[in-house]
Design a protein around this motif. Structure first.
Motif, mmCIF file in Angstrom:
data_model
loop_
_atom_site.group_PDB
_atom_site.id
_atom_site.type_symbol
_atom_site.label_atom_id
_atom_site.label_comp_id
_atom_site.label_asym_id
_atom_site.label_seq_id
_atom_site.Cartn_x
_atom_site.Cartn_y
_atom_site.Cartn_z
ATOM 1 N N GLU A 142 0.827 -1.202 0.000
ATOM 2 C CA GLU A 142 0.000 0.000 0.000
ATOM 3 C C GLU A 142 0.869 1.264 0.000
ATOM 4 O OE1 GLU A 142 -3.283 2.233 2.821
ATOM 5 O OE2 GLU A 142 -2.944 0.082 3.100
ATOM 6 N N LYS B 248 3.978 1.535 -1.188
ATOM 7 C CA LYS B 248 4.586 1.662 -2.517
ATOM 8 C C LYS B 248 3.589 2.214 -3.531
ATOM 9 C CE LYS B 248 6.228 -2.525 -3.026
ATOM 10 N NZ LYS B 248 6.971 -3.708 -3.506
ATOM 11 N N THR B 249 2.349 1.761 -3.471
ATOM 12 C CA THR B 249 1.314 2.251 -4.386
ATOM 13 C C THR B 249 1.072 3.722 -4.167
ATOM 14 O OG1 THR B 249 0.274 0.067 -4.458
ATOM 15 C CG2 THR B 249 -1.077 1.950 -5.125
ATOM 16 N N ARG B 250 0.971 4.140 -2.911
ATOM 17 C CA ARG B 250 0.718 5.553 -2.585
ATOM 18 C C ARG B 250 1.884 6.422 -3.080
ATOM 19 N NH1 ARG B 250 -0.870 4.787 2.724
ATOM 20 N NH2 ARG B 250 1.203 5.267 3.485
ATOM 21 N N SER C 259 3.979 5.693 -5.469
ATOM 22 C CA SER C 259 3.982 5.645 -6.927
ATOM 23 C C SER C 259 2.971 6.642 -7.501
ATOM 24 C CB SER C 259 3.660 4.224 -7.390
ATOM 25 O OG SER C 259 3.533 4.178 -8.770
ATOM 26 N N ARG C 260 1.811 6.737 -6.893
ATOM 27 C CA ARG C 260 0.784 7.680 -7.360
ATOM 28 C C ARG C 260 1.255 9.125 -7.211
ATOM 29 N NH1 ARG C 260 -3.969 4.931 -4.194
ATOM 30 N NH2 ARG C 260 -4.219 3.062 -5.471
ATOM 31 N N LYS C 261 1.940 9.432 -6.109
ATOM 32 C CA LYS C 261 2.409 10.790 -5.867
ATOM 33 C C LYS C 261 3.490 11.210 -6.837
ATOM 34 C CE LYS C 261 1.307 11.149 -0.975
ATOM 35 N NZ LYS C 261 1.843 11.353 0.381
ATOM 36 N N SER C 262 4.297 10.262 -7.288
ATOM 37 C CA SER C 262 5.417 10.612 -8.149
ATOM 38 C C SER C 262 5.003 10.784 -9.604
ATOM 39 C CB SER C 262 6.517 9.543 -8.053
ATOM 40 O OG SER C 262 6.073 8.313 -8.560
ATOM 41 N N LYS C 263 3.759 10.512 -9.932
ATOM 42 C CA LYS C 263 3.278 10.664 -11.323
ATOM 43 C C LYS C 263 2.743 12.027 -11.591
ATOM 44 C CE LYS C 263 2.409 5.824 -11.999
ATOM 45 N NZ LYS C 263 1.484 4.802 -12.316
#
Length: 75
Positions: free
Chosen positions: A65, A67-69, A71-75
């Motif tokens: 969770e 890592k997913t969070r 990953s979303r912020k870095s896009k």
């Protein structure tokens, strides 16, 4: 990735990093001193988080969770 590309990427990351992160990385990379030196505030924060975990171990996020969070912020 070639060594030269890795070096360029590392230089770029270093140029854009904050000093606290650089100090942590430097302390890890030093040959004769593998101890991570934390400030009193960092130790206090880790202790606070550990106590919170002991009180309610099911609260918080799992690694996937997190890592997913991130990953979303870095896009």
């Amino acid at each position: 990735m070639r060594t030269s590309e890795i070096k360029q990427e590392l230089h770029s990351l270093i140029e854009n990093s904050d000093s606290e992160l650089l100090e942590v990385i430097y302390s890890i990379l030093r040959k004769n001193d593998n101890k991570l030196i934390l400030s009193e505030a960092q130790v206090a924060e880790l202790e606070r988080r550990y106590e919170a975990h002991l009180k309610n171990p099911s609260e918080g996020s799992g690694w996937e969770e997190v890592k997913t969070r991130i990953s979303r912020k870095s896009k």
